[in-house]
Design a protein around this motif. Sequence first.
Motif, PDB file in Angstrom:
ATOM      1  N   UNK A   1       0.777  -1.167  -0.057  1.00 40.42           N
ATOM      2  CA  UNK A   1       0.031   0.109   0.056  1.00 40.42           C
ATOM      3  C   UNK A   1       0.960   1.416   0.108  1.00 40.42           C
ATOM      4  N   UNK A   2       0.399   2.378  -0.710  1.00 39.51           N
ATOM      5  CA  UNK A   2       1.199   3.502  -0.861  1.00 39.51           C
ATOM      6  C   UNK A   2       0.234   4.476   0.485  1.00 39.51           C
ATOM      7  N   UNK A   3       1.221   5.028   1.272  1.00 37.16           N
ATOM      8  CA  UNK A   3       0.654   6.194   2.049  1.00 37.16           C
ATOM      9  C   UNK A   3       1.533   7.508   1.897  1.00 37.16           C
ATOM     10  N   UNK A   4       0.687   8.598   1.225  1.00 32.59           N
ATOM     11  CA  UNK A   4       1.056   9.960   1.015  1.00 32.59           C
ATOM     12  C   UNK A   4       1.243  10.705   2.407  1.00 32.59           C
ATOM     13  N   UNK A   5       2.616  11.076   2.653  1.00 32.07           N
ATOM     14  CA  UNK A   5       2.878  11.694   3.750  1.00 32.07           C
ATOM     15  C   UNK A   5       2.961  13.445   3.630  1.00 32.07           C
ATOM     16  N   UNK A   6       3.040  13.743   2.651  1.00 32.63           N
ATOM     17  CA  UNK A   6       3.126  15.077   2.003  1.00 32.63           C
ATOM     18  C   UNK A   6       2.664  15.508   0.856  1.00 32.63           C
ATOM     19  N   UNK A   7       2.654  16.516   0.242  1.00 35.62           N
ATOM     20  CA  UNK A   7       2.134  17.131  -0.705  1.00 35.62           C
ATOM     21  C   UNK A   7       3.108  18.318  -1.419  1.00 35.62           C
ATOM     22  N   UNK A   8       3.166  18.509  -2.619  1.00 36.89           N
ATOM     23  CA  UNK A   8       3.778  19.440  -3.303  1.00 36.89           C
ATOM     24  C   UNK A   8       5.397  19.550  -3.252  1.00 36.89           C
ATOM     25  N   UNK A   9       6.115  20.646  -3.619  1.00 31.70           N
ATOM     26  CA  UNK A   9       7.518  20.635  -3.521  1.00 31.70           C
ATOM     27  C   UNK A   9       7.939  22.071  -3.555  1.00 31.70           C
ATOM     28  N   UNK A  10       8.868  22.254  -2.514  1.00 29.17           N
ATOM     29  CA  UNK A  10       9.538  23.563  -2.540  1.00 29.17           C
ATOM     30  C   UNK A  10      10.784  24.047  -3.211  1.00 29.17           C
ATOM     31  N   UNK A  11      11.453  22.927  -3.886  1.00 24.00           N
ATOM     32  CA  UNK A  11      12.718  22.978  -4.291  1.00 24.00           C
ATOM     33  C   UNK A  11      12.883  23.804  -5.775  1.00 24.00           C
ATOM     34  N   UNK A  12      11.702  23.662  -6.406  1.00 23.71           N
ATOM     35  CA  UNK A  12      11.919  24.348  -7.799  1.00 23.71           C
ATOM     36  C   UNK A  12      13.241  24.000  -8.489  1.00 23.71           C
ATOM     37  N   UNK A  13      13.694  22.777  -8.847  1.00 27.45           N
ATOM     38  CA  UNK A  13      14.644  22.569  -9.819  1.00 27.45           C
ATOM     39  C   UNK A  13      14.168  23.057 -11.009  1.00 27.45           C
ATOM     40  N   UNK A  14      15.173  23.429 -11.837  1.00 25.81           N
ATOM     41  CA  UNK A  14      14.786  24.365 -13.128  1.00 25.81           C
ATOM     42  C   UNK A  14      14.300  23.440 -14.111  1.00 25.81           C
ATOM     43  N   UNK A  15      14.352  22.192 -14.212  1.00 23.63           N
ATOM     44  CA  UNK A  15      13.742  21.450 -15.218  1.00 23.63           C
ATOM     45  C   UNK A  15      12.327  20.925 -14.934  1.00 23.63           C
ATOM     46  N   UNK A  16      12.025  21.180 -13.827  1.00 25.15           N
ATOM     47  CA  UNK A  16      10.978  20.386 -12.999  1.00 25.15           C
ATOM     48  C   UNK A  16       9.516  21.170 -12.948  1.00 25.15           C
ATOM     49  N   UNK A  17       8.398  20.338 -13.358  1.00 22.39           N
ATOM     50  CA  UNK A  17       7.145  21.271 -13.437  1.00 22.39           C
ATOM     51  C   UNK A  17       6.136  20.726 -12.120  1.00 22.39           C
ATOM     52  N   UNK A  18       7.000  20.001 -11.265  1.00 22.57           N
ATOM     53  CA  UNK A  18       5.921  19.503 -10.167  1.00 22.57           C
ATOM     54  C   UNK A  18       5.645  20.840  -9.196  1.00 22.57           C
TER      55      UNK A  18
ATOM     56  N   UNK B   1      -3.677  -0.130   7.554  1.00 24.77           N
ATOM     57  CA  UNK B   1      -3.392  -1.179   6.448  1.00 24.77           C
ATOM     58  C   UNK B   1      -2.787  -2.628   6.975  1.00 24.77           C
ATOM     59  N   UNK B   2      -2.170  -2.549   8.192  1.00 24.12           N
ATOM     60  CA  UNK B   2      -1.698  -3.783   8.880  1.00 24.12           C
ATOM     61  C   UNK B   2      -2.944  -4.747   9.191  1.00 24.12           C
ATOM     62  N   UNK B   3      -4.031  -3.998   9.875  1.00 25.96           N
ATOM     63  CA  UNK B   3      -5.197  -4.737  10.073  1.00 25.96           C
ATOM     64  C   UNK B   3      -5.735  -5.566   9.110  1.00 25.96           C
ATOM     65  N   UNK B   4      -5.886  -4.582   7.865  1.00 22.87           N
ATOM     66  CA  UNK B   4      -6.338  -5.168   6.578  1.00 22.87           C
ATOM     67  C   UNK B   4      -5.638  -6.241   5.708  1.00 22.87           C
ATOM     68  N   UNK B   5      -4.579  -6.460   6.224  1.00 19.49           N
ATOM     69  CA  UNK B   5      -3.639  -7.494   5.887  1.00 19.49           C
ATOM     70  C   UNK B   5      -2.482  -7.241   5.039  1.00 19.49           C
ATOM     71  N   UNK B   6      -2.329  -5.984   4.626  1.00 18.87           N
ATOM     72  CA  UNK B   6      -1.275  -5.559   3.937  1.00 18.87           C
ATOM     73  C   UNK B   6      -0.035  -5.895   4.704  1.00 18.87           C
ATOM     74  N   UNK B   7       0.925  -6.162   3.956  1.00 20.98           N
ATOM     75  CA  UNK B   7       2.344  -6.542   4.412  1.00 20.98           C
ATOM     76  C   UNK B   7       3.471  -5.646   4.251  1.00 20.98           C
ATOM     77  N   UNK B   8       3.143  -4.523   3.640  1.00 22.02           N
ATOM     78  CA  UNK B   8       4.215  -3.439   3.231  1.00 22.02           C
ATOM     79  C   UNK B   8       3.557  -2.121   2.916  1.00 22.02           C
ATOM     80  N   UNK B   9       4.026  -0.874   3.466  1.00 15.89           N
ATOM     81  CA  UNK B   9       3.611   0.076   2.904  1.00 15.89           C
ATOM     82  C   UNK B   9       4.894   1.094   2.460  1.00 15.89           C
ATOM     83  N   UNK B  10       4.531   2.040   1.508  1.00 13.35           N
ATOM     84  CA  UNK B  10       5.643   2.937   1.150  1.00 13.35           C
ATOM     85  C   UNK B  10       5.052   4.306   1.492  1.00 13.35           C
TER      86      UNK B  10
END
Length: 437
Positions: free
Chosen positions: A150-167, A189-198
């Motif tokens: 399962x994926x878990x989003x811990x944050x959104x957006x980016x402040x780095x503004x690398x010159x090539x990046x549109x994010x 996720x663990x209670x639902x039986x997932x074995x790995x989170x990112x």
Amino acid sequence: MERQKKLYIETYGCQMNVADTEVVFSLLGKYGYERTEDIDEADVIMANTCSVRDNAEQRIHGRIEQFNMHRRRRPGVLVGILGCMAERMKEELLESGKVDIVAGPDSYRSLPYLLQNAGPDSPQINVHLSREETYSDIEPVRIDRNGVSAFISIMRGCNNVCSYCVVPYTRGAERSRDYHSIVREACSCQEQGYKEVTLLGQNVDSYRYEGCGFADLLRLVAESCPGMRIRFSTSNPQDISDEVLEVMASHGNICRHIHLPVQSGSDRILEKMRRRYTREWYLGRVAAIRRYMPDCAISTDVIAGFCSETEEDHRATLSLFEAVGFDAAFMFYYSERPGTLAAKKYADDVPLDVKTRRLEEIIALQNRLSLESNRRDVGKRFTVLVEGPSKRNPEELCGRTGGNKMCVWPDAEHKAGDLVDVEVVDCTQATLLCKLG
């Protein structure tokens, strides 16, 4: 009783988009929309899009044409574009007449309203970028069929503004999610039986919520879910700390793999990219990783042919790959993204044939390095999380090591979600060939 409407979503791009799609399924499920994987029965057809590279956007344009075949054949079907491409190309998408809904990454709560009011003559749009939205109260509808990872989003957006990046322009300013909600979601996720989170973020190392930094969060999740494997992505070389490495080294359920995008091995190009670290700093971080965890796998991203890149700059990238010996890499040639600092400030002056040749040289080198890395694993034993049957041979299972290497082995005993000990008996550059061990 009114028929439940069917919702079909295709997801492109990064893991964050997968997590966002799961949020959309959850949000719309509360308003009577049922997920379907059959586009032919869908009342709403959406694509969750990526704008990081031009070819990703071109694929979406092709899919919009296909979506419109359904729209023409079945009046009442709505077509929506979500995510980064919706944010970047809002006017063009609306003016095409082929899209009913355009919704950016921070506007998914408005989708029920947009769907209710959308139609061929009344396209709906919301691309407002927020400084607060993290969807922390939404329980995602997981779309991993095996129920393993399962994926878990811990944050959104980016402040780095690398010159090539549109994010930064498509996902907005950086903001971190309440760590209590992250831990709750991991435990769920663990209670639902997932074995790995990112744990996901554009730059996880800059996570901070009420004094809780990324090392603290990583420790909290690992200790709250001792039976789960923990991964994270992506780290920024300028920010990854020794404290994070200490937490990884001291918790056996945190996978020994760090994705550390370098982008170039040339200090001159790194400066033009606004990456805020040097080659020496990067190599120092690699040395620190190996000091804390000699067995930690390291993967990377690289861009060939960035603005004004010379052969000397290219050779610096090749030599950095040799110096690090990456286990894996995602490799691309530079694709100018409208609206970025690089597009405004620098000429895209490296010819396509030169970009292509340099990329091919990087790929050839990484193929050799990956094979060498895998050969060093022959004879070793690993605990692997089973993902399911191998695509090439249904009598074999496949799964990944903690270092994120794919293993395959003959097995009629186990199933997806099992943790299995295997011994590596042979390898290719992409796969460890194993037996039960």
